[in-house]
Scaffold this active site. Structure first.
Site, PDB file in Angstrom:
ATOM      1  CG  HIS A  32      -1.866   1.099   1.351  1.00 44.10           C
ATOM      2  ND1 HIS A  32      -3.174   1.001   0.951  1.00 44.10           N
ATOM      3  CD2 HIS A  32      -1.718   2.362   1.817  1.00 44.10           C
ATOM      4  CE1 HIS A  32      -3.797   2.156   1.150  1.00 44.10           C
ATOM      5  NE2 HIS A  32      -2.932   3.013   1.691  1.00 44.10           N
ATOM      6  CD  GLU A  33       1.457   3.477   3.681  1.00 47.64           C
ATOM      7  OE1 GLU A  33       1.613   4.566   3.087  1.00 47.64           O
ATOM      8  OE2 GLU A  33       0.405   3.212   4.306  1.00 47.64           O
ATOM      9  CG  HIS A  59       0.176   6.219  -0.511  1.00 45.59           C
ATOM     10  ND1 HIS A  59      -0.824   6.980  -1.061  1.00 45.59           N
ATOM     11  CD2 HIS A  59      -0.410   5.494   0.482  1.00 45.59           C
ATOM     12  CE1 HIS A  59      -1.976   6.726  -0.437  1.00 45.59           C
ATOM     13  NE2 HIS A  59      -1.745   5.824   0.499  1.00 45.59           N
ATOM     14  CD  GLU A 100      -6.120   5.295   0.434  1.00 44.62           C
ATOM     15  OE1 GLU A 100      -5.238   6.161   0.655  1.00 44.62           O
ATOM     16  OE2 GLU A 100      -6.269   4.289   1.151  1.00 44.62           O
TER      17      GLU A 100
END
Lengths: 500, 500
Positions: A264-265, A268, A294
């Site tokens: 997830h990170e 980003h 997101e």
């Protein structure tokens, strides 16, 4: 002409330096700072924030922007110069509307509210937090009053996170997805439960870390321009286009928390790392909105990281690394387990099929508070009623209900919907990507992600904040944010897993 | 009266916030920053430095200080308020004398000089560095010209590191120690060489790290107010009285480099951590001078860490931890090895007996350059001649000679003597401490350091920058900086080890 733009860039560069420095201070606070440093760090952050604000809303910047708007009136709106003037002007106009005394008052109120929220959550006692949240709602109304009246008062809040989005847009989008998601969840709840017991045992932390690093590397994370550290809450922080850092966490007997946090990170981070290098130290660097950000984190985490193709490549190594835990667990069984659907109390632990429901619930409550139709005192009851309605479960206490999220205690109303919008955008982009890269699934099956990253860089990342969220989504996919692709994605994926 | 002091404190607090933030950025640069972050970090540091300077030398601060000097004219000079006004006034008067254009020019010249120095050292070619050093010497003369004429032009430089010290003071002090140290070194060179071969083999890094942490903890380092990280060059950095961090390094087959670096930096850290808490965010926080700071690092490293009593306590555990490497090595043999005297080329690797000689050599060259009697082009030759005179060895090349230190490339002339002064002060304080704590040796033998740290805190650390270096040394020991205790210490210690 370019002289004034250079002057503006120089000043905004210093504002960026101050904010990036503050960013590093915040990163350190979450990763390495010893507890003794907390008080001094608060002062340092306050001073940097104040000086950045003073420098940014100075009359000189106002005058430069005014002059530049005239100069760029006829310029190509897609040029970097015109975009800079437009984006900086919007940021400036917003910033000057909010009086410094209000900013100071907000800081005090939210600092106290944050403490009260922590206490309230620990005691599971909403009454401890209630007066603070009432004050925050009051301040929120005041904040809205600084801006010209919008179609809906909530629009002003939303616009801070999703420039140009209206409450009516979000409502309409959510209305398109809500009934279908409720239906899907009901159908799943009647199906045979998925066994994920092997994901709730002990996994070696160091090996998990290494595996996460291996995945991030494959995704294209450039370790010469970033790093990963451990933190209680995973986040991505950047202090330059070329210094973007992520963190991950370890949870007891929950290996996927670590792995999917890293993915997830990384999503980003790849967005931040992909900004046009010309945007360094300028307001054009970084992601265009929280929802689009997101969309990137959720894409790498879910559309890539929870796909069968992904694990066809990674599972053999993963199984070998954790042979005891995964003894006798087939790829299909593992895939089903990481995609298990189960209505749950806590948003951050929610699966793909139920996640958006948590968001819609919060959006409705926020709109109610902003409209003045929902009193803070009634929040816990309304929360619990909606949880039954949307997810069929009742929180046993407020800690596991209305008190679970940090956002409101920090004064951040208007933020939540970006999480759900991000999910929708991720699926919308994904359909377009797959149309452009028809063999993407095969590439992922071979552990190749460069075409995917290249596509995202070229179409989205490189533009930074140059285009507003709806505009960039339109530019890439041919339509504004649309829930249909996400519904199609969920229906197909979970229909297959649960044999619906 | 207190209102103006409060105003001053508030502004100086913001200056401190900016400098402490810059400190963290520098720490990160040396520890965790990915290479990609370097350029942005340079900009961030430049902006923070500029804003801190602008804020500090503002006319408002000047006016406040002027008013406060009148108000505090009759106040107890030992009061915190009077000390703050005095110290801040001195810092202010120095800062306003140096024009911003000069600061900017210096930054450019030293950035280039630093790059040239690195290239010159790598190639061992002084000619690459020479024009840059010539420019730096020129700038140094210009810098001196901003200040009122002193007894000696070098005084102006020295005063930046050792407030109130004069070149003639330092010369006199060094004249007292030089002949005795030369004599000692000659005597040792005729004695039987010490075997330290077991300190030049591989030691496990993790175990060395843990051992260093154990020692720092025993010394009294408070891990809730600090931490240790790995860095290419060991240093101590602080961003608050309650956030003081050290680093250590690992060198191939050189375990003592790690251990003594940790002890050395812990000494610096304990000084910073001991400041009066009322001095937080004020110019009174921290060490009073580089020499006094060095007295603390060298005391914990050498007077404590290279003493027999210390290893009587620690050696049994150390030997057990590294049983292979230390098989058959007695405590006495180990003690002799960590205190081995051997004239060497590189200052940072020098032992206690030869270290000061490296400093005196540099001081003489610096004075020569400042007086205009020594041309930069003649430096290598003079360096090599003095190395023979003082240490009996000739550098085989300039990389191992005149190009070894980073200081001049950064424009720091006037800095070196503080290292030697620190050694002298450490022994001077040590005699006083042992008079006050007659059983200190026994305490150390039992691994107890709290009385020692308590003494240092009460007599020295708590005062921060409140007293000038010569004044605090006088206040504690009854005399100004004096070389006799250090000579006594060296003579006794090495007389014993080498049977002189």
């Amino acid at each position: 002409m370019s002289e004034k733009l250079d002057q503006l860039k120089e000043t905004l560069g210093e504002v960026a330096d101050l904010r990036n420095a503050a960013g590093l201070l915040g990163w350190d606070q979450q990763t390495y700072m010893p507890p003794g440093g907390a008080e001094a760090r608060g002062n340092q952050l306050a001073t940097l924030g104040k000086l950045a604000q003073i420098k940014f809303i100075s009359p000189e910047v106002g005058k430069l922007l005014e002059d530049l708007r005239s100069e760029y009136a006829g310029a190509d709106p897609g040029s970097d110069g015109a975009a800079l003037v437009r984006v900086a002007s919007r940021d400036y106009d917003k910033a000057v509307r909010v009086p410094p005394e209000f900013v100071a008052e907000s800081a005090i109120v939210t600092t106290k509210a944050h403490e009260a929220w922590m206490e309230a959550r620990a005691k599971s006692d909403f009454s401890v937090f209630r007066p603070h949240l009432e004050k925050i709602v009051e301040l929120t109304h005041k904040y809205i009053s600084f801006f010209p009246p919008a179609e809906h008062p909530y629009d002003t809040l939303l616009d801070d996170y999703e420039a140009g989005m209206k409450t009516s847009d979000v409502k309409k989008i959510f209305d398109g997805v809500r009934p279908k998601q409720v239906e899907l969840i009901k159908a799943i709840s009647k199906s045979k439960a998925v066994d994920d017991s092997f994901l709730h045992v002990k996994y070696n932390q160091e090996k998990l870390w290494d595996f996460g690093v291996q995945i991030a590397t494959k995704f294209g994370f450039d370790w010469s321009k970033g790093r990963q550290d451990k933190a209680p809450h995973p986040f991505c922080a950047n202090f330059s286009i070329n210094d973007v850092r992520i963190t991950t966490r370890f949870e007891k007997d929950n290996p996927t928390a670590t792995l999917f946090s890293t993915m997830h990170e990384t999503g980003h981070a790849l967005y931040e790392l992909g900004s046009n290098q010309d945007f360094e130290r300028s307001p054009l660097a970084g992601g265009t909105s929280l929802a689009v950000h997101e969309s990137q984190s959720r894409m790498w985490e879910n559309l890539v990281g929870r796909s069968m193709a992904f694990w066809e490549y990674f599972y053999p190594t993963f199984k070998k690394t954790f042979s005891n835990q995964l003894d006798g667990v087939s790829l299909k069984k593992f895939y089903n387990a990481i995609n298990k659907v189960q209505p749950s109390l806590i948003r951050v632990n929610a699966d793909e099929a139920t996640y958006n429901m948590h968001i819609m619930l919060r959006l409705e409550l926020e709109i109610g508070m902003v409209e003045g139709k929902l009193a803070v005192k009634d929040l816990p009851e309304v929360w619990n009623t909606k949880m039954v309605e949307y997810l069929g479960i009742t929180p046993p206490n407020d800690a596991l209900g209305v008190l679970q999220d940090i956002h409101w205690s920090g004064g951040a109303l208007g933020y939540f919907s970006t999480y759900a919008l991000g999910n929708l955008i991720s699926a919308q982009l994904w359909e377009r990507i797959n149309a452009d890269l028809p063999d993407l699934d095969d590439q992922i099956r071979e552990g190749k992600f460069d075409a995917l990253l290249g596509w995202l860089r070229e179409k989205l990342h490189v533009h930074g904040r140059k285009y507003d969220p709806q505009d960039i989504v339109q530019k890439i996919t041919g339509s504004k944010i649309d829930s249909a692709p996400y519904v199609r994605y969920l229906t197909r994926k979970f229909g297959e897993i649960y044999g619906l």
